[in-house]
Design a protein around this motif. Structure first.
Motif, PDB file in Angstrom:
ATOM      1  N   LEU A 183      36.784   0.144  49.004  1.00 32.49           N
ATOM      2  CA  LEU A 183      38.091   0.244  49.489  1.00 32.49           C
ATOM      3  C   LEU A 183      38.437  -0.815  50.587  1.00 32.49           C
ATOM      4  O   LEU A 183      39.515  -0.971  51.029  1.00 32.49           O
ATOM      5  CB  LEU A 183      38.789   1.578  50.102  1.00 32.49           C
ATOM      6  N   GLN A 184      37.103  -1.477  50.912  1.00 30.98           N
ATOM      7  CA  GLN A 184      37.067  -2.617  51.837  1.00 30.98           C
ATOM      8  C   GLN A 184      37.474  -2.026  53.096  1.00 30.98           C
ATOM      9  O   GLN A 184      38.167  -2.504  54.019  1.00 30.98           O
ATOM     10  CB  GLN A 184      38.229  -3.650  51.550  1.00 30.98           C
ATOM     11  N   ARG A 185      37.077  -0.599  53.387  1.00 28.88           N
ATOM     12  CA  ARG A 185      37.170   0.198  54.693  1.00 28.88           C
ATOM     13  C   ARG A 185      35.939   0.226  55.508  1.00 28.88           C
ATOM     14  O   ARG A 185      34.926  -0.031  54.979  1.00 28.88           O
ATOM     15  CB  ARG A 185      37.771   1.338  54.490  1.00 28.88           C
ATOM     16  N   GLN A 186      35.968   0.721  56.730  1.00 27.93           N
ATOM     17  CA  GLN A 186      34.603   0.901  57.511  1.00 27.93           C
ATOM     18  C   GLN A 186      34.132   2.020  56.773  1.00 27.93           C
ATOM     19  O   GLN A 186      34.646   2.818  56.054  1.00 27.93           O
ATOM     20  CB  GLN A 186      35.224   1.415  58.862  1.00 27.93           C
ATOM     21  N   PRO A 187      32.696   2.286  56.579  1.00 30.14           N
ATOM     22  CA  PRO A 187      31.878   3.111  56.064  1.00 30.14           C
ATOM     23  C   PRO A 187      32.265   4.778  56.231  1.00 30.14           C
ATOM     24  O   PRO A 187      32.281   5.600  55.429  1.00 30.14           O
ATOM     25  CB  PRO A 187      30.817   2.739  56.213  1.00 30.14           C
ATOM     26  N   ASP A 188      32.638   4.882  57.490  1.00 30.41           N
ATOM     27  CA  ASP A 188      32.808   6.055  57.795  1.00 30.41           C
ATOM     28  C   ASP A 188      34.391   6.562  58.065  1.00 30.41           C
ATOM     29  O   ASP A 188      34.509   7.537  58.518  1.00 30.41           O
ATOM     30  CB  ASP A 188      31.901   6.485  59.319  1.00 30.41           C
ATOM     31  N   ALA A 189      35.171   5.671  57.639  1.00 33.54           N
ATOM     32  CA  ALA A 189      36.526   6.130  57.808  1.00 33.54           C
ATOM     33  C   ALA A 189      36.880   7.252  56.909  1.00 33.54           C
ATOM     34  O   ALA A 189      36.341   7.456  55.712  1.00 33.54           O
ATOM     35  CB  ALA A 189      37.519   4.908  57.038  1.00 33.54           C
ATOM     36  N   PRO A 190      37.730   8.239  57.263  1.00 28.18           N
ATOM     37  CA  PRO A 190      37.947   9.591  56.783  1.00 28.18           C
ATOM     38  C   PRO A 190      38.772   9.229  55.365  1.00 28.18           C
ATOM     39  O   PRO A 190      39.469   8.375  55.458  1.00 28.18           O
ATOM     40  CB  PRO A 190      38.566  10.151  57.669  1.00 28.18           C
ATOM     41  N   LEU A 191      38.481  10.082  54.425  1.00 31.11           N
ATOM     42  CA  LEU A 191      39.182  10.303  53.097  1.00 31.11           C
ATOM     43  C   LEU A 191      39.695  11.690  52.949  1.00 31.11           C
ATOM     44  O   LEU A 191      38.910  12.565  53.151  1.00 31.11           O
ATOM     45  CB  LEU A 191      38.606   9.574  52.138  1.00 31.11           C
ATOM     46  N   PRO A 192      40.924  11.921  52.346  1.00 37.34           N
ATOM     47  CA  PRO A 192      41.138  13.275  51.958  1.00 37.34           C
ATOM     48  C   PRO A 192      40.138  13.731  50.952  1.00 37.34           C
ATOM     49  O   PRO A 192      39.554  13.244  50.288  1.00 37.34           O
ATOM     50  CB  PRO A 192      42.536  13.113  51.671  1.00 37.34           C
ATOM     51  N   PRO A 193      40.001  15.232  50.966  1.00 39.96           N
ATOM     52  CA  PRO A 193      39.357  16.010  49.802  1.00 39.96           C
ATOM     53  C   PRO A 193      39.941  15.392  48.382  1.00 39.96           C
ATOM     54  O   PRO A 193      41.049  14.880  48.393  1.00 39.96           O
ATOM     55  CB  PRO A 193      39.293  17.301  49.986  1.00 39.96           C
ATOM     56  N   PRO A 194      39.049  15.635  47.578  1.00 36.80           N
ATOM     57  CA  PRO A 194      39.504  15.123  45.890  1.00 36.80           C
ATOM     58  C   PRO A 194      40.486  16.131  45.246  1.00 36.80           C
ATOM     59  O   PRO A 194      40.460  17.324  45.553  1.00 36.80           O
ATOM     60  CB  PRO A 194      38.190  14.914  45.201  1.00 36.80           C
ATOM     61  N   SER A 195      41.315  15.778  44.488  1.00 34.67           N
ATOM     62  CA  SER A 195      41.978  16.609  43.668  1.00 34.67           C
ATOM     63  C   SER A 195      40.990  16.766  42.348  1.00 34.67           C
ATOM     64  O   SER A 195      40.211  16.498  42.366  1.00 34.67           O
ATOM     65  CB  SER A 195      43.169  15.951  43.046  1.00 34.67           C
ATOM     66  N   ASN A 196      41.639  17.891  41.635  1.00 38.65           N
ATOM     67  CA  ASN A 196      40.956  18.078  40.249  1.00 38.65           C
ATOM     68  C   ASN A 196      40.698  16.864  39.316  1.00 38.65           C
ATOM     69  O   ASN A 196      41.752  15.978  39.647  1.00 38.65           O
ATOM     70  CB  ASN A 196      41.608  19.177  39.583  1.00 38.65           C
ATOM     71  N   LEU A 197      39.762  16.842  38.794  1.00 41.26           N
ATOM     72  CA  LEU A 197      39.632  15.494  37.843  1.00 41.26           C
ATOM     73  C   LEU A 197      40.555  15.639  36.813  1.00 41.26           C
ATOM     74  O   LEU A 197      40.979  16.731  36.425  1.00 41.26           O
ATOM     75  CB  LEU A 197      38.198  15.931  37.065  1.00 41.26           C
ATOM     76  N   PRO A 198      41.112  14.646  36.556  1.00 38.56           N
ATOM     77  CA  PRO A 198      42.434  14.519  35.747  1.00 38.56           C
ATOM     78  C   PRO A 198      42.049  14.836  34.108  1.00 38.56           C
ATOM     79  O   PRO A 198      40.854  14.716  33.910  1.00 38.56           O
ATOM     80  CB  PRO A 198      42.669  12.948  35.608  1.00 38.56           C
ATOM     81  N   ASP A 199      43.329  15.464  33.788  1.00 38.67           N
ATOM     82  CA  ASP A 199      43.066  15.876  32.218  1.00 38.67           C
ATOM     83  C   ASP A 199      42.684  14.738  31.457  1.00 38.67           C
ATOM     84  O   ASP A 199      43.272  13.438  31.526  1.00 38.67           O
ATOM     85  CB  ASP A 199      44.302  16.651  32.040  1.00 38.67           C
TER      86      ASP A 199
END
Length: 436
Positions: free
Chosen positions: A220-236
Protein backbone atom coordinates in the motif's frame (compact mmCIF):
# COMPACT_ATOMS: atom_id res chain seq x y z
CA UNK A 1 0.23 -31.44 16.56
CA UNK A 2 -0.92 -28.00 15.58
CA UNK A 3 2.68 -26.71 15.63
CA UNK A 4 3.08 -28.12 12.10
CA UNK A 5 0.36 -25.78 10.87
CA UNK A 6 2.26 -22.71 12.06
CA UNK A 7 5.64 -23.99 10.90
CA UNK A 8 4.20 -24.58 7.42
CA UNK A 9 2.44 -21.25 7.38
CA UNK A 10 5.51 -19.21 8.41
CA UNK A 11 6.97 -19.34 4.91
CA UNK A 12 8.66 -16.65 2.79
CA UNK A 13 6.24 -16.86 -0.16
CA UNK A 14 4.30 -13.66 0.44
CA UNK A 15 7.48 -11.75 1.28
CA UNK A 16 9.00 -12.87 -2.03
CA UNK A 17 5.83 -11.72 -3.82
CA UNK A 18 6.43 -8.21 -2.52
CA UNK A 19 10.14 -8.32 -3.36
CA UNK A 20 9.15 -9.17 -6.95
CA UNK A 21 7.65 -5.73 -7.27
CA UNK A 22 10.53 -3.99 -5.50
CA UNK A 23 10.66 -2.34 -2.12
CA UNK A 24 9.81 1.13 -3.37
CA UNK A 25 10.53 4.10 -1.16
CA UNK A 26 7.55 4.32 1.18
CA UNK A 27 6.52 7.88 1.90
CA UNK A 28 5.04 8.79 5.25
CA UNK A 29 1.30 8.17 4.89
CA UNK A 30 -1.24 10.49 6.44
CA UNK A 31 -2.53 9.49 9.83
CA UNK A 32 -6.01 9.14 8.35
CA UNK A 33 -5.90 7.79 4.81
CA UNK A 34 -9.31 6.13 4.86
CA UNK A 35 -8.38 2.81 6.44
CA UNK A 36 -8.64 4.06 10.01
CA UNK A 37 -12.31 4.88 9.50
CA UNK A 38 -13.19 1.40 8.27
CA UNK A 39 -14.29 -1.30 10.76
CA UNK A 40 -12.94 -4.09 8.56
CA UNK A 41 -10.57 -4.52 5.65
CA UNK A 42 -12.04 -6.38 2.70
CA UNK A 43 -10.14 -8.14 -0.06
CA UNK A 44 -11.71 -5.92 -2.73
CA UNK A 45 -10.81 -2.74 -0.83
CA UNK A 46 -7.22 -3.89 -0.44
CA UNK A 47 -6.88 -4.78 -4.13
CA UNK A 48 -8.28 -1.40 -5.23
CA UNK A 49 -5.94 0.46 -2.89
CA UNK A 50 -2.87 -1.49 -4.02
CA UNK A 51 -3.66 -0.89 -7.70
CA UNK A 52 -4.26 2.81 -7.10
CA UNK A 53 -1.10 3.37 -5.06
CA UNK A 54 1.49 1.20 -6.74
CA UNK A 55 3.95 3.35 -8.72
CA UNK A 56 4.67 0.67 -11.32
CA UNK A 57 1.28 1.09 -12.99
CA UNK A 58 1.53 4.89 -13.60
CA UNK A 59 5.07 4.37 -14.88
CA UNK A 60 3.88 1.73 -17.35
CA UNK A 61 0.92 3.91 -18.35
CA UNK A 62 3.37 6.71 -19.14
CA UNK A 63 5.38 4.30 -21.29
CA UNK A 64 2.18 3.26 -23.07
CA UNK A 65 1.25 6.90 -23.72
CA UNK A 66 4.72 7.42 -25.15
CA UNK A 67 4.19 4.42 -27.42
CA UNK A 68 0.87 5.86 -28.56
CA UNK A 69 2.53 9.16 -29.38
CA UNK A 70 5.00 7.31 -31.61
CA UNK A 71 2.18 6.07 -33.87
CA UNK A 72 1.62 9.46 -35.50
CA UNK A 73 5.35 10.11 -35.66
CA UNK A 74 6.04 6.79 -37.40
CA UNK A 75 3.49 7.42 -40.14
CA UNK A 76 4.27 11.10 -40.69
CA UNK A 77 6.20 12.64 -43.56
CA UNK A 78 9.68 13.96 -42.95
CA UNK A 79 9.87 17.70 -42.42
CA UNK A 80 10.31 19.69 -45.64
CA UNK A 81 13.82 21.02 -46.24
CA UNK A 82 14.38 24.65 -47.16
CA UNK A 83 17.70 26.28 -48.05
CA UNK A 84 18.81 29.77 -48.97
CA UNK A 85 22.08 31.06 -50.40
CA UNK A 86 23.30 34.34 -51.87
CA UNK A 87 26.33 35.70 -53.70
CA UNK A 88 27.90 38.30 -51.38
CA UNK A 89 29.85 40.04 -54.14
CA UNK A 90 26.68 40.88 -56.01
CA UNK A 91 25.32 42.89 -53.08
CA UNK A 92 25.44 46.56 -54.08
CA UNK A 93 27.31 45.83 -57.31
CA UNK A 94 26.44 48.32 -60.04
CA UNK A 95 24.69 46.98 -63.08
CA UNK A 96 24.13 43.60 -61.49
CA UNK A 97 21.13 42.09 -59.71
CA UNK A 98 21.59 40.74 -56.19
CA UNK A 99 22.33 37.01 -56.64
CA UNK A 100 20.40 34.64 -54.39
CA UNK A 101 19.03 31.10 -54.44
CA UNK A 102 16.03 29.65 -52.57
CA UNK A 103 15.05 25.98 -52.65
CA UNK A 104 12.51 23.75 -50.91
CA UNK A 105 12.27 19.96 -51.04
CA UNK A 106 10.08 17.21 -49.60
CA UNK A 107 11.01 13.59 -49.05
CA UNK A 108 8.26 11.14 -50.11
CA UNK A 109 8.66 7.46 -49.22
CA UNK A 110 7.55 4.71 -51.56
CA UNK A 111 3.78 4.16 -51.30
CA UNK A 112 2.86 1.98 -48.31
CA UNK A 113 5.98 2.58 -46.21
CA UNK A 114 4.36 5.20 -43.99
CA UNK A 115 1.31 3.00 -43.35
CA UNK A 116 3.52 0.05 -42.43
CA UNK A 117 5.57 2.13 -39.99
CA UNK A 118 2.38 3.46 -38.40
CA UNK A 119 0.85 -0.02 -38.09
CA UNK A 120 4.03 -1.38 -36.50
CA UNK A 121 4.01 1.44 -33.94
CA UNK A 122 0.32 0.87 -33.22
CA UNK A 123 0.85 -2.83 -32.50
CA UNK A 124 3.80 -2.00 -30.24
CA UNK A 125 1.52 0.40 -28.37
CA UNK A 126 -1.04 -2.38 -27.90
CA UNK A 127 1.69 -4.64 -26.51
CA UNK A 128 2.70 -1.93 -24.04
CA UNK A 129 -0.92 -1.63 -22.89
CA UNK A 130 -1.11 -5.37 -22.29
CA UNK A 131 2.01 -5.04 -20.15
CA UNK A 132 -0.01 -2.80 -17.83
CA UNK A 133 -2.64 -5.51 -17.50
CA UNK A 134 0.02 -8.09 -16.66
CA UNK A 135 1.29 -5.90 -13.84
CA UNK A 136 -2.25 -5.37 -12.56
CA UNK A 137 -2.82 -9.13 -12.48
CA UNK A 138 0.38 -9.77 -10.54
CA UNK A 139 -0.39 -7.00 -8.04
CA UNK A 140 -3.93 -8.28 -7.61
CA UNK A 141 -2.68 -11.77 -6.83
CA UNK A 142 -0.10 -10.40 -4.36
CA UNK A 143 -2.77 -8.29 -2.63
CA UNK A 144 -5.22 -11.19 -2.36
CA UNK A 145 -2.50 -13.51 -1.06
CA UNK A 146 -1.49 -10.95 1.56
CA UNK A 147 -5.13 -10.50 2.56
CA UNK A 148 -5.43 -14.28 3.00
CA UNK A 149 -2.49 -14.21 5.42
CA UNK A 150 -4.06 -11.21 7.22
CA UNK A 151 -7.26 -13.23 7.58
CA UNK A 152 -5.48 -16.36 8.79
CA UNK A 153 -3.39 -14.67 11.46
CA UNK A 154 -6.51 -13.05 12.94
CA UNK A 155 -8.39 -16.35 12.74
CA UNK A 156 -5.49 -18.12 14.49
CA UNK A 157 -5.47 -15.48 17.23
CA UNK A 158 -9.21 -15.97 17.67
CA UNK A 159 -8.90 -19.77 17.79
CA UNK A 160 -6.04 -19.48 20.25
CA UNK A 161 -8.11 -17.24 22.54
CA UNK A 162 -11.10 -19.61 22.46
CA UNK A 163 -8.97 -22.64 23.31
CA UNK A 164 -7.07 -20.78 26.00
CA UNK A 165 -10.37 -19.87 27.63
CA UNK A 166 -11.49 -23.49 27.36
CA UNK A 167 -8.27 -24.78 28.94
CA UNK A 168 -8.57 -22.27 31.75
CA UNK A 169 -12.03 -23.67 32.41
CA UNK A 170 -10.57 -27.20 32.39
CA UNK A 171 -7.88 -26.10 34.85
CA UNK A 172 -10.44 -24.57 37.19
CA UNK A 173 -12.55 -27.74 37.07
CA UNK A 174 -9.48 -29.88 37.72
CA UNK A 175 -8.56 -27.73 40.73
CA UNK A 176 -12.09 -28.05 42.10
CA UNK A 177 -12.04 -31.82 41.67
CA UNK A 178 -8.58 -31.99 43.23
CA UNK A 179 -9.78 -30.00 46.23
CA UNK A 180 -12.67 -32.45 46.59
CA UNK A 181 -10.30 -35.41 46.34
CA UNK A 182 -11.82 -36.64 43.07
CA UNK A 183 -8.79 -35.92 40.84
CA UNK A 184 -5.03 -35.76 41.08
CA UNK A 185 -3.01 -32.58 41.18
CA UNK A 186 -1.37 -33.70 37.95
CA UNK A 187 -4.55 -32.85 36.02
CA UNK A 188 -4.44 -29.21 37.13
CA UNK A 189 -0.70 -29.02 36.36
CA UNK A 190 -1.27 -30.42 32.86
CA UNK A 191 -3.93 -27.79 32.22
CA UNK A 192 -1.60 -25.06 33.53
CA UNK A 193 1.14 -26.19 31.14
CA UNK A 194 -1.25 -26.13 28.18
CA UNK A 195 -2.46 -22.64 29.11
CA UNK A 196 1.15 -21.42 29.31
CA UNK A 197 1.87 -22.86 25.85
CA UNK A 198 -1.12 -21.04 24.37
CA UNK A 199 0.00 -17.80 26.04
CA UNK A 200 3.34 -18.23 24.30
CA UNK A 201 1.43 -18.87 21.08
CA UNK A 202 -0.17 -15.43 21.54
CA UNK A 203 3.29 -13.85 21.43
CA UNK A 204 4.22 -15.80 18.26
CA UNK A 205 0.96 -14.86 16.56
CA UNK A 206 1.33 -11.20 17.47
CA UNK A 207 4.80 -11.16 15.94
CA UNK A 208 3.42 -12.81 12.82
CA UNK A 209 0.57 -10.29 12.70
CA UNK A 210 3.11 -7.46 12.61
CA UNK A 211 5.02 -9.20 9.82
CA UNK A 212 1.90 -9.54 7.67
CA UNK A 213 0.99 -5.93 8.50
CA UNK A 214 4.39 -4.80 7.18
CA UNK A 215 3.82 -6.76 3.95
CA UNK A 216 0.38 -5.19 3.47
CA UNK A 217 1.67 -1.69 4.15
CA UNK A 218 4.53 -2.22 1.70
CA UNK A 219 2.00 -3.09 -1.00
CA UNK A 220 0.00 0.00 0.00
CA UNK A 221 3.07 2.28 -0.02
CA UNK A 222 2.60 3.07 3.69
CA UNK A 223 4.85 2.99 6.71
CA UNK A 224 5.36 -0.66 7.74
CA UNK A 225 3.77 -0.23 11.17
CA UNK A 226 0.80 1.89 10.05
CA UNK A 227 -2.38 0.37 11.52
CA UNK A 228 -4.93 -1.48 9.41
CA UNK A 229 -8.39 -2.69 10.43
CA UNK A 230 -8.99 -6.40 11.03
CA UNK A 231 -10.03 -8.44 8.00
CA UNK A 232 -13.54 -9.28 6.97
CA UNK A 233 -14.44 -12.85 6.11
CA UNK A 234 -12.91 -14.19 2.94
CA UNK A 235 -15.18 -13.37 -0.01
CA UNK A 236 -17.51 -15.98 -1.44
CA UNK A 237 -16.25 -17.67 -4.56
CA UNK A 238 -17.98 -19.12 -7.57
CA UNK A 239 -18.30 -22.49 -9.22
CA UNK A 240 -15.34 -23.12 -11.45
CA UNK A 241 -16.07 -23.63 -15.13
CA UNK A 242 -14.63 -26.70 -16.80
CA UNK A 243 -10.88 -26.58 -17.23
CA UNK A 244 -11.29 -26.96 -21.00
CA UNK A 245 -13.29 -23.71 -21.02
CA UNK A 246 -10.54 -21.96 -19.09
CA UNK A 247 -7.88 -23.20 -21.50
CA UNK A 248 -9.92 -21.80 -24.37
CA UNK A 249 -10.54 -18.50 -22.61
CA UNK A 250 -6.90 -18.00 -21.67
CA UNK A 251 -5.90 -17.88 -25.34
CA UNK A 252 -8.22 -14.91 -25.83
CA UNK A 253 -7.88 -12.88 -22.64
CA UNK A 254 -4.42 -13.49 -21.19
CA UNK A 255 -2.51 -10.19 -21.47
CA UNK A 256 0.87 -11.84 -21.99
CA UNK A 257 -0.41 -13.77 -24.99
CA UNK A 258 -2.20 -10.68 -26.29
CA UNK A 259 1.03 -8.69 -25.94
CA UNK A 260 2.96 -11.38 -27.82
CA UNK A 261 0.29 -11.41 -30.53
CA UNK A 262 0.57 -7.63 -30.88
CA UNK A 263 4.35 -7.79 -31.10
CA UNK A 264 3.99 -10.55 -33.68
CA UNK A 265 1.78 -8.28 -35.79
CA UNK A 266 4.28 -5.43 -35.38
CA UNK A 267 7.05 -7.75 -36.53
CA UNK A 268 5.04 -8.74 -39.62
CA UNK A 269 4.73 -5.07 -40.50
CA UNK A 270 8.49 -4.72 -40.11
CA UNK A 271 9.04 -7.61 -42.54
CA UNK A 272 6.70 -6.00 -45.06
CA UNK A 273 8.48 -2.68 -44.55
CA UNK A 274 11.86 -4.34 -45.13
CA UNK A 275 10.53 -5.65 -48.45
CA UNK A 276 9.39 -2.14 -49.41
CA UNK A 277 12.88 -0.79 -48.70
CA UNK A 278 14.02 -2.38 -51.98
CA UNK A 279 11.98 0.34 -53.71
CA UNK A 280 13.31 3.90 -53.92
CA UNK A 281 12.01 6.94 -52.12
CA UNK A 282 11.40 10.26 -53.87
CA UNK A 283 12.44 13.82 -53.27
CA UNK A 284 10.41 16.60 -54.83
CA UNK A 285 12.18 19.96 -55.08
CA UNK A 286 11.47 23.49 -56.24
CA UNK A 287 14.17 26.16 -56.61
CA UNK A 288 14.49 29.83 -57.49
CA UNK A 289 17.97 30.99 -58.58
CA UNK A 290 18.46 34.63 -59.52
CA UNK A 291 21.99 33.96 -60.74
CA UNK A 292 20.61 32.81 -64.05
CA UNK A 293 20.51 35.61 -66.56
CA UNK A 294 17.14 34.82 -68.12
CA UNK A 295 13.97 34.85 -66.06
CA UNK A 296 12.75 31.63 -67.68
CA UNK A 297 15.75 29.78 -66.19
CA UNK A 298 15.52 31.05 -62.65
CA UNK A 299 12.62 28.87 -61.36
CA UNK A 300 13.09 25.08 -61.55
CA UNK A 301 11.31 22.00 -60.24
CA UNK A 302 12.74 18.51 -60.02
CA UNK A 303 12.49 15.05 -58.59
CA UNK A 304 15.16 12.75 -57.14
CA UNK A 305 15.29 9.15 -55.98
CA UNK A 306 17.67 7.12 -53.89
CA UNK A 307 19.15 3.98 -55.37
CA UNK A 308 18.61 1.09 -52.91
CA UNK A 309 21.64 -1.15 -52.57
CA UNK A 310 20.29 -4.72 -52.38
CA UNK A 311 22.94 -6.07 -50.02
CA UNK A 312 22.07 -4.12 -46.90
CA UNK A 313 18.33 -4.26 -47.55
CA UNK A 314 18.47 -8.03 -48.00
CA UNK A 315 20.25 -8.28 -44.65
CA UNK A 316 17.63 -6.05 -43.04
CA UNK A 317 14.86 -8.26 -44.42
CA UNK A 318 16.60 -11.39 -43.12
CA UNK A 319 16.88 -9.77 -39.69
CA UNK A 320 13.19 -8.84 -39.64
CA UNK A 321 12.16 -12.36 -40.70
CA UNK A 322 14.35 -13.93 -38.02
CA UNK A 323 12.80 -11.69 -35.36
CA UNK A 324 9.34 -12.63 -36.62
CA UNK A 325 10.15 -16.34 -36.46
CA UNK A 326 11.54 -15.98 -32.93
CA UNK A 327 8.45 -14.15 -31.72
CA UNK A 328 6.19 -16.73 -33.31
CA UNK A 329 8.03 -19.59 -31.62
CA UNK A 330 8.05 -17.73 -28.30
CA UNK A 331 4.29 -17.20 -28.51
CA UNK A 332 3.65 -20.86 -29.30
CA UNK A 333 5.86 -21.95 -26.38
CA UNK A 334 4.15 -19.56 -23.96
CA UNK A 335 0.72 -20.75 -25.10
CA UNK A 336 1.67 -24.32 -24.16
CA UNK A 337 3.25 -23.22 -20.88
CA UNK A 338 0.28 -21.06 -19.86
CA UNK A 339 -2.22 -23.82 -20.63
CA UNK A 340 -0.12 -26.13 -18.45
CA UNK A 341 -0.10 -23.50 -15.71
CA UNK A 342 -3.88 -23.20 -15.99
CA UNK A 343 -4.26 -26.95 -15.51
CA UNK A 344 -1.98 -26.94 -12.45
CA UNK A 345 -3.67 -23.91 -10.88
CA UNK A 346 -7.08 -25.43 -11.57
CA UNK A 347 -6.12 -28.71 -9.89
CA UNK A 348 -4.81 -26.84 -6.85
CA UNK A 349 -8.11 -25.00 -6.49
CA UNK A 350 -10.03 -28.26 -6.79
CA UNK A 351 -7.80 -29.80 -4.12
CA UNK A 352 -8.33 -26.86 -1.76
CA UNK A 353 -12.09 -27.13 -2.35
CA UNK A 354 -11.98 -30.78 -1.29
CA UNK A 355 -9.86 -30.04 1.81
CA UNK A 356 -12.17 -27.19 2.80
CA UNK A 357 -15.23 -29.40 2.49
CA UNK A 358 -13.52 -32.22 4.41
CA UNK A 359 -12.64 -30.10 7.45
CA UNK A 360 -15.88 -28.13 7.41
CA UNK A 361 -18.32 -31.00 6.99
CA UNK A 362 -16.55 -33.95 8.61
CA UNK A 363 -13.38 -33.40 10.62
CA UNK A 364 -14.43 -30.31 12.62
CA UNK A 365 -17.84 -31.76 13.64
CA UNK A 366 -16.10 -35.01 14.64
CA UNK A 367 -13.52 -33.12 16.71
CA UNK A 368 -16.28 -31.16 18.46
CA UNK A 369 -18.21 -34.34 19.17
CA UNK A 370 -15.07 -36.08 20.44
CA UNK A 371 -14.30 -33.24 22.85
CA UNK A 372 -17.88 -33.16 24.11
CA UNK A 373 -17.77 -36.92 24.78
CA UNK A 374 -14.36 -36.75 26.50
CA UNK A 375 -15.49 -33.84 28.65
CA UNK A 376 -18.70 -35.62 29.63
CA UNK A 377 -16.80 -38.78 30.56
CA UNK A 378 -14.28 -36.84 32.63
CA UNK A 379 -16.92 -34.92 34.53
CA UNK A 380 -18.80 -38.17 35.16
CA UNK A 381 -15.63 -39.87 36.41
CA UNK A 382 -15.50 -42.35 33.52
CA UNK A 383 -12.61 -40.74 31.62
CA UNK A 384 -9.21 -39.29 32.39
CA UNK A 385 -7.99 -35.74 32.05
CA UNK A 386 -5.35 -36.61 29.45
CA UNK A 387 -8.02 -37.83 27.02
CA UNK A 388 -9.92 -34.57 27.40
CA UNK A 389 -6.75 -32.51 26.80
CA UNK A 390 -6.00 -34.61 23.70
CA UNK A 391 -9.53 -34.08 22.41
CA UNK A 392 -9.15 -30.34 22.95
CA UNK A 393 -5.87 -30.32 20.98
CA UNK A 394 -7.53 -32.22 18.15
CA UNK A 395 -10.33 -29.67 18.08
CA UNK A 396 -7.88 -26.77 17.96
CA UNK A 397 -5.99 -28.46 15.15
CA UNK A 398 -9.21 -28.99 13.18
CA UNK A 399 -10.21 -25.35 13.70
CA UNK A 400 -6.82 -24.12 12.49
CA UNK A 401 -6.83 -26.52 9.56
CA UNK A 402 -10.26 -25.26 8.54
CA UNK A 403 -9.04 -21.66 8.57
CA UNK A 404 -5.90 -22.71 6.71
CA UNK A 405 -8.06 -24.46 4.09
CA UNK A 406 -10.11 -21.29 3.61
CA UNK A 407 -6.91 -19.27 3.30
CA UNK A 408 -5.36 -21.67 0.79
CA UNK A 409 -8.55 -21.73 -1.25
CA UNK A 410 -8.60 -17.92 -1.48
CA UNK A 411 -4.91 -17.77 -2.38
CA UNK A 412 -5.08 -20.53 -4.98
CA UNK A 413 -8.13 -19.01 -6.60
CA UNK A 414 -6.24 -15.72 -6.87
CA UNK A 415 -3.38 -17.58 -8.54
CA UNK A 416 -5.83 -19.19 -10.97
CA UNK A 417 -7.34 -15.80 -11.83
CA UNK A 418 -3.89 -14.44 -12.59
CA UNK A 419 -3.00 -17.52 -14.66
CA UNK A 420 -6.13 -17.37 -16.84
CA UNK A 421 -5.69 -13.64 -17.42
CA UNK A 422 -8.11 -12.12 -14.92
CA UNK A 423 -11.34 -12.78 -13.04
CA UNK A 424 -13.44 -12.17 -16.15
CA UNK A 425 -12.82 -15.80 -17.15
CA UNK A 426 -14.35 -16.93 -13.85
CA UNK A 427 -17.30 -14.52 -13.66
CA UNK A 428 -20.96 -14.99 -14.48
CA UNK A 429 -21.18 -18.30 -12.58
CA UNK A 430 -22.92 -19.60 -9.48
CA UNK A 431 -21.56 -19.71 -5.93
CA UNK A 432 -19.46 -22.53 -4.59
CA UNK A 433 -22.09 -23.64 -2.12
CA UNK A 434 -19.44 -23.86 0.60
CA UNK A 435 -20.13 -21.88 3.75
CA UNK A 436 -17.48 -19.44 4.85
Amino acid sequence: MYNKIFLWWLRPGIVMACLAFGWHTVMAAPVDDGFNREPQLTSARLVDAVLNRNPDIPAMQAAWEAAQARIEQAGALNDPMMSYAFAPQTAGASGMDFGQKLSISQHLPWPGKRELRGDAARFESEAAHEGIEQTRLKLTEAAKSAFADWYFVHAAIRVNAINKSLLQEFRNNAEIKYSAGRASKQDALRAEVEVALLEHRDIVLERRRREVLAVLNTLLQRQPDAPLPPPSNLPDTGVLPAVAELRTAVLEVHPELRALAARLQASRQQVALAEREFYPDFRLAAEYNSLWMRDEQRFTVGVGINIPLPGKHRAAKDEAQAILMGLDLTRQARMSEIMGEVQQAYDRVRESEHVLSLYQNRLLPLAEENLAAARSDYEAGRGNFLDMIGAEKNLMQAQLQLEQARTDHHRRLAALERTVGGPQALQGIQSWGIKQ
